[in-house]
Design a protein around this motif. Structure first.
Motif, PDB file in Angstrom:
ATOM      1  N   GLY A   1      16.721  -1.745   0.360  1.00 31.20           N
ATOM      2  CA  GLY A   1      17.807  -1.081   1.071  1.00 31.20           C
ATOM      3  C   GLY A   1      17.344   0.242   1.657  1.00 31.20           C
ATOM      4  N   ALA A   2      18.008   0.600   2.768  1.00 29.69           N
ATOM      5  CA  ALA A   2      17.625   1.816   3.491  1.00 29.69           C
ATOM      6  C   ALA A   2      17.673   3.021   2.562  1.00 29.69           C
ATOM      7  N   GLY A   3      16.683   3.875   2.711  1.00 32.82           N
ATOM      8  CA  GLY A   3      16.663   5.109   1.910  1.00 32.82           C
ATOM      9  C   GLY A   3      15.844   4.979   0.641  1.00 32.82           C
ATOM     10  N   ALA A   4      15.525   3.756   0.225  1.00 33.24           N
ATOM     11  CA  ALA A   4      14.669   3.591  -0.963  1.00 33.24           C
ATOM     12  C   ALA A   4      13.293   4.155  -0.619  1.00 33.24           C
ATOM     13  N   GLU A   5      12.733   4.918  -1.539  1.00 31.39           N
ATOM     14  CA  GLU A   5      11.456   5.576  -1.239  1.00 31.39           C
ATOM     15  C   GLU A   5      10.397   5.195  -2.263  1.00 31.39           C
ATOM     16  N   ALA A   6       9.230   4.804  -1.762  1.00 28.87           N
ATOM     17  CA  ALA A   6       8.150   4.359  -2.650  1.00 28.87           C
ATOM     18  C   ALA A   6       7.096   5.441  -2.829  1.00 28.87           C
ATOM     19  N   PHE A   7       6.637   5.579  -4.061  1.00 26.84           N
ATOM     20  CA  PHE A   7       5.518   6.473  -4.383  1.00 26.84           C
ATOM     21  C   PHE A   7       4.434   5.621  -5.034  1.00 26.84           C
ATOM     22  N   PRO A   8       3.461   5.144  -4.261  1.00 24.80           N
ATOM     23  CA  PRO A   8       2.408   4.302  -4.844  1.00 24.80           C
ATOM     24  C   PRO A   8       1.624   5.062  -5.915  1.00 24.80           C
ATOM     25  N   VAL A   9       1.306   4.345  -6.983  1.00 24.34           N
ATOM     26  CA  VAL A   9       0.525   4.918  -8.089  1.00 24.34           C
ATOM     27  C   VAL A   9      -0.519   3.891  -8.531  1.00 24.34           C
ATOM     28  N   PHE A  10      -1.360   4.303  -9.472  1.00 21.59           N
ATOM     29  CA  PHE A  10      -2.453   3.427  -9.893  1.00 21.59           C
ATOM     30  C   PHE A  10      -2.029   2.334 -10.870  1.00 21.59           C
TER      31      PHE A  10
ATOM     32  N   GLU B   1      13.602  13.974  -9.289  1.00 19.11           N
ATOM     33  CA  GLU B   1      13.231  15.231  -8.651  1.00 19.11           C
ATOM     34  C   GLU B   1      11.730  15.481  -8.798  1.00 19.11           C
ATOM     35  N   GLY B   2      11.121  15.930  -7.735  1.00 16.42           N
ATOM     36  CA  GLY B   2       9.753  16.459  -7.838  1.00 16.42           C
ATOM     37  C   GLY B   2       8.651  15.419  -7.909  1.00 16.42           C
ATOM     38  N   LEU B   3       8.947  14.173  -7.517  1.00 20.10           N
ATOM     39  CA  LEU B   3       7.914  13.133  -7.662  1.00 20.10           C
ATOM     40  C   LEU B   3       6.643  13.450  -6.886  1.00 20.10           C
ATOM     41  N   THR B   4       6.813  14.078  -5.734  1.00 19.41           N
ATOM     42  CA  THR B   4       5.650  14.426  -4.917  1.00 19.41           C
ATOM     43  C   THR B   4       4.649  15.229  -5.739  1.00 19.41           C
ATOM     44  N   TYR B   5       5.145  16.141  -6.536  1.00 18.03           N
ATOM     45  CA  TYR B   5       4.266  17.026  -7.308  1.00 18.03           C
ATOM     46  C   TYR B   5       3.879  16.386  -8.636  1.00 18.03           C
ATOM     47  N   LEU B   6       4.838  15.696  -9.238  1.00 22.08           N
ATOM     48  CA  LEU B   6       4.564  15.079 -10.544  1.00 22.08           C
ATOM     49  C   LEU B   6       3.479  14.015 -10.447  1.00 22.08           C
ATOM     50  N   ARG B   7       3.486  13.251  -9.345  1.00 21.14           N
ATOM     51  CA  ARG B   7       2.479  12.195  -9.202  1.00 21.14           C
ATOM     52  C   ARG B   7       1.076  12.793  -9.211  1.00 21.14           C
ATOM     53  N   LYS B   8       0.898  13.902  -8.519  1.00 19.09           N
ATOM     54  CA  LYS B   8      -0.417  14.565  -8.506  1.00 19.09           C
ATOM     55  C   LYS B   8      -0.735  15.139  -9.887  1.00 19.09           C
ATOM     56  N   LEU B   9       0.273  15.821 -10.446  1.00 19.19           N
ATOM     57  CA  LEU B   9       0.103  16.444 -11.759  1.00 19.19           C
ATOM     58  C   LEU B   9      -0.317  15.418 -12.805  1.00 19.19           C
ATOM     59  N   ASN B  10       0.208  14.206 -12.683  1.00 20.67           N
ATOM     60  CA  ASN B  10      -0.100  13.139 -13.644  1.00 20.67           C
ATOM     61  C   ASN B  10      -1.307  12.303 -13.238  1.00 20.67           C
ATOM     62  N   MET B  11      -2.056  12.778 -12.261  1.00 20.27           N
ATOM     63  CA  MET B  11      -3.308  12.123 -11.853  1.00 20.27           C
ATOM     64  C   MET B  11      -3.088  10.717 -11.319  1.00 20.27           C
ATOM     65  N   GLN B  12      -1.930  10.518 -10.697  1.00 21.00           N
ATOM     66  CA  GLN B  12      -1.600   9.211 -10.141  1.00 21.00           C
ATOM     67  C   GLN B  12      -1.606   9.223  -8.608  1.00 21.00           C
ATOM     68  N   LEU B  13      -2.070  10.318  -8.011  1.00 17.94           N
ATOM     69  CA  LEU B  13      -2.128  10.389  -6.546  1.00 17.94           C
ATOM     70  C   LEU B  13      -3.490   9.914  -6.081  1.00 17.94           C
ATOM     71  N   SER B  14      -3.482   8.800  -5.368  1.00 13.54           N
ATOM     72  CA  SER B  14      -4.718   8.209  -4.888  1.00 13.54           C
ATOM     73  C   SER B  14      -5.097   8.836  -3.552  1.00 13.54           C
ATOM     74  N   SER B  15      -6.352   9.280  -3.419  1.00 12.64           N
ATOM     75  CA  SER B  15      -6.746   9.822  -2.114  1.00 12.64           C
ATOM     76  C   SER B  15      -6.861   8.684  -1.092  1.00 12.64           C
ATOM     77  N   LYS B  16      -7.473   7.561  -1.500  1.00 12.49           N
ATOM     78  CA  LYS B  16      -7.548   6.416  -0.577  1.00 12.49           C
ATOM     79  C   LYS B  16      -6.321   5.530  -0.782  1.00 12.49           C
ATOM     80  N   MET B  17      -5.153   6.130  -0.626  1.00 15.77           N
ATOM     81  CA  MET B  17      -3.915   5.405  -0.938  1.00 15.77           C
ATOM     82  C   MET B  17      -3.714   4.172  -0.053  1.00 15.77           C
TER      83      MET B  17
END
Ligand SMILES: Cc1ncc(COP(=O)(O)O)c(C=O)c1O
Length: 355
Positions: free
Chosen positions: A57-66, A228-244
């Motif tokens: 559904g519209a507005g759903a937002e995905a944050f890919p992780v490992f 709240e804050g997923l953009t920052y939490l994902r990095k903080l938790n080492m789940q932000l992939s550079s080659k996403m």
């Protein structure tokens, strides 16, 4: 490099023992040439966002992780303040199989409730849903359910709606560990949103790995007010992939052309075949002393075996003990489990239980 393993060795240990689905592997290759912006500002992640909008559904937002643990811990952290607690079934992956990461990495207290079948109900939730405003109690603010469950059972849409309403009426939020959401949706014959957004799930850990990806899951936020804050939490938790782009391309491959459903239907079908064949064997006496402990509703089969059979069966096929004390085992089927895998396995089970 040549293959280092014996590719003829197969089993029922886990749906992550299988390799990568060829269509997913092709998607990784298709995404490979040239350069793309790192950290998610790439066209494959943009395409994933479009597909997540279509499926959830519209507005759903995905944050890919490992991985799934990272998805769960990061999702829950985004849903809870420092003093928050999450209510979950005692069998939940977050409670028993994440090495304490929710507690140690997430700083989250888990309030766990025993269940018969891995499924929470409003009554079970209420065993721990109390004590708001009591400074001595970690505040129960999120309920986490797993779909399909760790015991291979599936929540119906009505059960999910009842839980979501119950949770929301008490001012809590609903997280779903969807490491096997594809298996659940396929088993119910429903679209993904019918068992997530449409029934009141707020944040989903969307599983790719067990569904044919190499690695990759996504936190999908269905109600932005719940996280709240997923953009920052994902990095903080080492789940932000550079080659996403390569994580996203895999999830795109699963969500395009309903590969997620084809893979899940196949895995579920193999579990049904396994169960039916063993049941037929029990009826005609060719399989002895085997009993099932859970209904087979997705891609896992749970059974109790006669003494000594599990270890002998494992000489030919890998699988895990589930509860050693009661000789309960778990047999998982995957997108690449074949009918001949199942038939050979049941034949060996029959031989060992009648020897
Ligand atoms: C219910 C459930 N949640 C999450 C996961 C994800 O775990 P991992 O961190 O190994 O990707 C798994 C994998 O076994 C699982 O079964």
């Amino acid at each position: 490099m040549t293959s280092l393993h014996d590719t003829s060795v197969r089993g029922f240990a886990s749906d992550n023992y299988s390799g990568i689905h060829p269509e997913v592997l092709a998607a990784i290759t298709a995404a490979n040439d040239g350069h793309q912006t790192a950290y998610g500002s790439d066209v494959y992640t943009a395409r994933l966002q479009e597909l997540v909008g279509e499926h959830f559904g519209a507005g759903a937002e995905a944050f890919p992780v490992f991985n799934g643990t990272g998805a769960n811990v990061t999702a829950l952290q985004s849903m809870l303040p420092r003093w928050g607690a999450v209510i979950a079934a005692s069998t939940a992956h977050i409670n028993v199989d994440e090495g304490g990461a929710p507690e140690r990495v997430g700083g989250i207290k888990i309030l766990n409730v025993p269940t018969d079948d891995g499924k929470l109900t409003p009554e079970l939730i209420d065993r721990e849903a109390w004590g708001w405003g009591d400074e001595h109690r970690a505040q129960p603010l999120v309920v986490s359910i797993t779909q399909s469950t760790e015991l291979g059972t599936v929540y119906s849409p009505d059960e999910l709606r009842t839980i979501a309403d119950h949770v929301h009426e008490r001012g809590m939020r609903l997280h779903m560990d969807g490491a096997r959401i594809a298996n659940a949706a396929a088993a119910l014959g429903l679209p993904l949103r019918a068992i997530t957004r449409d029934v009141g799930v707020d944040v989903l850990s969307f599983g790719g790995t067990k569904n044919g990806a190499m690695l990759g899951e996504a936190i999908v936020v269905l109600d932005p007010a719940a996280s709240e804050g997923l953009t920052y939490l994902r990095k903080l938790n080492m789940q932000l992939s550079s080659k996403m782009r390569f994580v996203s391309a895999q999830l795109v491959a699963l969500l395009e052309n309903d590969l997620w459903r084809r893979n899940a239907e196949h895995a579920n079908g193999m579990a049904q075949r396994l169960r039916s064949a063993v049941e037929a064997g029990i009826s005609d006496g060719s399989v002895r002393g085997v009993a099932f402990t859970q209904p087979t509703q997705a891609n896992g089969v749970f059974a109790v075996l006669p003494e000594g059979v599990a270890d002998r069966l494992r000489e030919s096929f890998r699988f895990y003990d589930w509860d050693e004390a009661r000789r309960e085992v778990r047999w998982m089927c995957s997108f690449d489990t074949s009918t001949s895998d199942v038939d050979a396995f049941v034949a060996e089970l029959a031989r060992l239980t009648t020897a």
